[in-house]
Write a protein that holds these residues in place. Sequence first.
Motif, mmCIF file in Angstrom:
data_model
loop_
_atom_site.group_PDB
_atom_site.id
_atom_site.type_symbol
_atom_site.label_atom_id
_atom_site.label_comp_id
_atom_site.label_asym_id
_atom_site.label_seq_id
_atom_site.Cartn_x
_atom_site.Cartn_y
_atom_site.Cartn_z
ATOM 1 N N CYS A 260 58.205 -22.518 11.596
ATOM 2 C CA CYS A 260 59.401 -22.856 10.819
ATOM 3 C C CYS A 260 59.868 -24.271 11.166
ATOM 4 O O CYS A 260 60.140 -24.581 12.323
ATOM 5 C CB CYS A 260 60.501 -21.840 11.102
ATOM 6 S SG CYS A 260 62.024 -22.195 10.232
ATOM 7 N N CYS A 263 63.864 -24.246 12.445
ATOM 8 C CA CYS A 263 64.273 -23.820 13.792
ATOM 9 C C CYS A 263 63.185 -24.106 14.821
ATOM 10 O O CYS A 263 63.389 -23.890 16.009
ATOM 11 C CB CYS A 263 64.611 -22.338 13.798
ATOM 12 S SG CYS A 263 63.191 -21.285 13.469
ATOM 13 N N GLY A 267 63.368 -18.833 15.298
ATOM 14 C CA GLY A 267 63.900 -17.813 14.392
ATOM 15 C C GLY A 267 65.216 -18.239 13.782
ATOM 16 O O GLY A 267 66.143 -18.627 14.493
ATOM 17 N N CYS A 268 65.299 -18.219 12.467
ATOM 18 C CA CYS A 268 66.540 -18.578 11.797
ATOM 19 C C CYS A 268 66.571 -17.869 10.444
ATOM 20 O O CYS A 268 65.690 -17.080 10.130
ATOM 21 C CB CYS A 268 66.642 -20.103 11.616
ATOM 22 S SG CYS A 268 65.409 -20.775 10.483
ATOM 23 N N CYS A 271 63.515 -18.575 8.038
ATOM 24 C CA CYS A 271 62.253 -17.883 8.322
ATOM 25 C C CYS A 271 62.491 -16.401 8.556
ATOM 26 O O CYS A 271 61.632 -15.713 9.079
ATOM 27 C CB CYS A 271 61.550 -18.520 9.511
ATOM 28 S SG CYS A 271 62.537 -18.547 11.024
HETATM 29 ZN ZN LIG Z 1 63.333 -20.695 11.296
#
Ligand SMILES: [Zn+2]
Lengths: 336, 809
Positions: A260, A263, A267-268, A271
């Motif tokens: 991604c 981020c 993890g955000c 994504c």
């Molecule tokens: Zn992300």
Amino acid sequence: MDLSAQLDAIETEATAAIAAAASEQDARALHAKYKSELATAMKAMGKLPPGERPAMGQRANKAKDALEKAFEGYLGGLREAAEAADLARVVDVTLPARPAPRGHLHLLTQVRLEAVQIFSELGFVVADGPQIETDWHTFEALAIPRDHPARDMQDTFYLSDEIVLRTHTSPVQVRTMLTQAPPIRIVAPGHVYRRDDDPTHSPMFTQIEGLAVDEGISFADLKGVLIHFVSRFFQKDLTVRLRPSYFPFVEPGAEVDMQCSFCGGSGCRLCKGTGWVEIGGAGVVDPDVFAHCKIDSEKYTGFAFGMGLERMAMLRHGVNDIKFYYEGDVRFLEQF
Amino acid sequence: MKVLWSWLLELCDLDRQPTVEEGAKALTRGGLEIEGMTNLGGGFSGVVVAEVVGKQPHPQADKLTLVDVITEKGGAATQVVCGAPNVPEPGRKVLWAQIGATLPGGLTLAAKPVKGIVSPGMLCAEDELGLGTDHAGIIVLPEDDRTALGAPAQQALGLDDWMLEINAPANRGDVLGHLGVARELCAVLRGKLVPPDLDLAEYVDRGGPAVEIAIANSESCPRYSARFLTGIRIGPSPARIAQRLKGVGVRPISNIVDVTNYVMFELGQPLHAFDADTLTTGVVRISHASDGERFVTLDGVERSLVKGDLMIRDGQTGIALAGVMGGRDTEVTDKTTRVLLESASFAPVLIRRTARRLALHSEASLRFGRGVDPELAAMASARAARLMCQLGGARVQGELFDAYPGKQSPVSISVRMPRVRMVAGVPLDAATCSDALSRLQFTVTGTGDVLDVTPPSARADVSREVDVIEEVLRIVGYEHVPSTVPVLRQPPGVRPRDRGDAARIALAAAGLSEAITYGFQSAERGAALGLAGSDRRSQPITVKNPMSQDQAVMRTSLLPNLLAAVARNASHGRHDVSIAEVGNVFLRRGEGVAEREIHQLADEPIWAACVLAGDRPAQLGPSGAWDVFDAKSFAQVAIRAVAGDVEIKTRATQSVPYLHPGVAGELSVGGNVVGWFGEVHPAVRKRLGVEARVFAFDLDLTKLPLAEPAQMRAIPRFPGSARDVSLLLAESIPAGRVEEVIAAVGEKLVTAVRLLEDYRDAKLGDGMKSMLWSILYRSPERTLTDAEVDKAHEGIVARLVENLPAHRR
Ligand SMILES: [Zn+2]
């Protein structure tokens, strides 16, 4: 009055008069007038005894120099005054700029040109093909016969029983392989059409297809090329994850996820917390496709990939609805 | 494909039970994409299993009951107020939503008085937990329920489970059942597959009727098996079965029908149960339908069949549309006591065609359409029979009648290790490959440079060496593939400049914003230009299956979409619009191509167009409206971007229907008309919803020659001399005509011709205008004398006066 006194008088009068001149024009007239008076006075020089001539000559030259100096001085004063006046001007520089022509290439054009540029560094050249395609080039030659379940994956616009709006740029692979012997290294950007319409799908969208065919091309080469592309495109060291998947025209086939870009993989929302975003499909060219294109699959191998340019632009520029690309809304077009 | 996590685990023997997240990750890594994960019991919390220990009527209300419940054997009882009519006798278990419980819809329970008595929560009905619509009474757990008191209700309801939505690849019919997915999970996690119990020994009665199976074509139907079950008592399925079916999205119907669905989801083999008492001939025939044959499916709809449809028949009578849907007249009903259970395999193509033609997409047709392993049929039949005996009180009558004319011998695939390493780009050895393949239940022999590999019968998708290479790679893990860059052995070669991009870049540099619009449009929008029937552009290619009328025809011009964009921008208050598009238009190839068939591909010339509405960009205040000369200028920019410094000829034209007849020009290069510019015809823009004037150009870039590299011309070494001439001439004579006359003189000294003034005034005389032209004379060889310049100039003026005609002023 002797000549010497006469020259003294002219010199005194001329320097005073020029210094007091009211305008450049007056000064020029005075300059000419006294120049001619000096010339007239000089004519009398011939009547002097030869012994006196050199001294009087010097005296005359001195008067001439004084006249020229006064005139130059006057002009110099004028120039200085003008320069001072010019420097005294004040402009409100905070007024808006006069608009220079500033157009905007469409974001998708910018992204396309950039993608083509990046792939060209690895020796890929642009190839193209028609948007109105035969069923054969779009499906059959790519190992998707008429009743193949994979046809359901791409809901197709038909123009006649045998003619479709291409659902992917992959027919360009076929056209290239039919007309060009390996080694082949092409990228094919272009519009494609699918019967799909929601915030992430548009009935027309843009893909970029890549194909490399040569002796010894491997799945690892595909990975390297994709990693080069995403890193260059996002100007970050991003990695690519290939996930086993099925496309009839590649084997092994893969779904291409990239780390991604938003981020960096932690993890955000973009994504969905996975750290990966899907950008396309890829794989090793299926021997059946080579057979349709008359390429010896024992001698040659190849890889192919396809990505959506809207998606690449979305990931890099935060475009949150695919419809913006195609509406001609200047509020969108002028942002890029 | 929906699978339940608990069901998957039941079919796997794993060293350590993975979490559902680990399982999802393992499946994804192996190539089964997980599209979604749902916690089945996630809709509510704080609801526990409680035992009823006493009940008494509410003192103030007839319909209310005070129920004493415990959540611990021997624990203190709590009194809950309940309005349901079905409060059970002490000893039975109910579901108690305690204070603080949250229910579907977001309700959080608080203590509240019911007719004067405070109730600590409530006993739940199905609808209150989002499990169904039943509100007739509270949920009472079965007598034999073994869930511990105080345990979350999810456990008792079979809802402490996850549903995984798997995106099954189109070539993987084998993962359309839990068993196939379990096989994948075991391969990735190195587990052992645990097949379900198929033992029928205790349920079989020997003898009974026989059935003859007659398969007309073994390619259409490689295998057909059937068996009888008798003594059936139709009733609801037990909660565990019903809950699993609901979990995968299937509505429970009755024990017998539910078993067929259950086994389909478990093993991937669709089954069909006929009411055996409705069958009369003792012969099951599998043959194609005849064109026009009619058949009533179990949804009560009479279908008209074609030859491609495959029928199951009782003798000659159709009883099922093979693999798609059963028939109404042989359906299992409440009264059924005997069934004939079908477990068969059909040609995927036939099933897909029939399902698509009749729009009958069922779980069965989905699976048969992807291909069901014929080897599964007997296994599924036994599994279903066992469950019917267990759940429906049935007995198996006699043997399995099994016709298997399409049995395939297992394929052996030679896999060359050097080839594996080359395609993968990974230095894999034979042992690694064998291990990966064995985990997928492939049989592997050989250890050297060539392995002989036999895939399990379920894996019909694996038939070639390269298929095996993919299997190895995905189990080894794509992440172990290194990344390399392919060696370039040959230069990439030349490619002509791209006309479209040359124009796009130049137009953007000149100040226009590039738009990209759809290649198709509505028929009305396409017709808005009012093109004559003789114009190729008036006959667009039509889309046979548009999703909406906005996709009815392929565009033949860029202008309608651009004009619509002007209207769209105006609708949100943006009236100054200057946009261009460069893209393909789509024209029927050749004359007289029939409307219904485009036998040849279309022509896809690349055009450029712009629309200008409102004002030019201004520094302060209004800077003036766009006009036709802006459109002309942008057209020239586009032409020169493609063709270089060519001569562009302009001629006024009245024959472009979408341009104002008095404000339109035709542009030609090298004698070919390449496009037009002007003011958009007021009627045309109004049709497209545009109120204000719009100026436009459109050009066929494919008609332009591609520019050769510009060659340097000598920089003039000698000064030129300009001479002006003022002419009085008729207003009808265009400036272009003056330039033509000057050019026709052929005077070599003429270097540039400029119009300085175009002046119109009534004082000049009726219909007259005055023009001031400046002509620059220069020789590359010397400084011209005044006399030479005058002579050349007078010659030109004389020709102007005579040929235009004009008066010199
Ligand atoms: Zn992300």
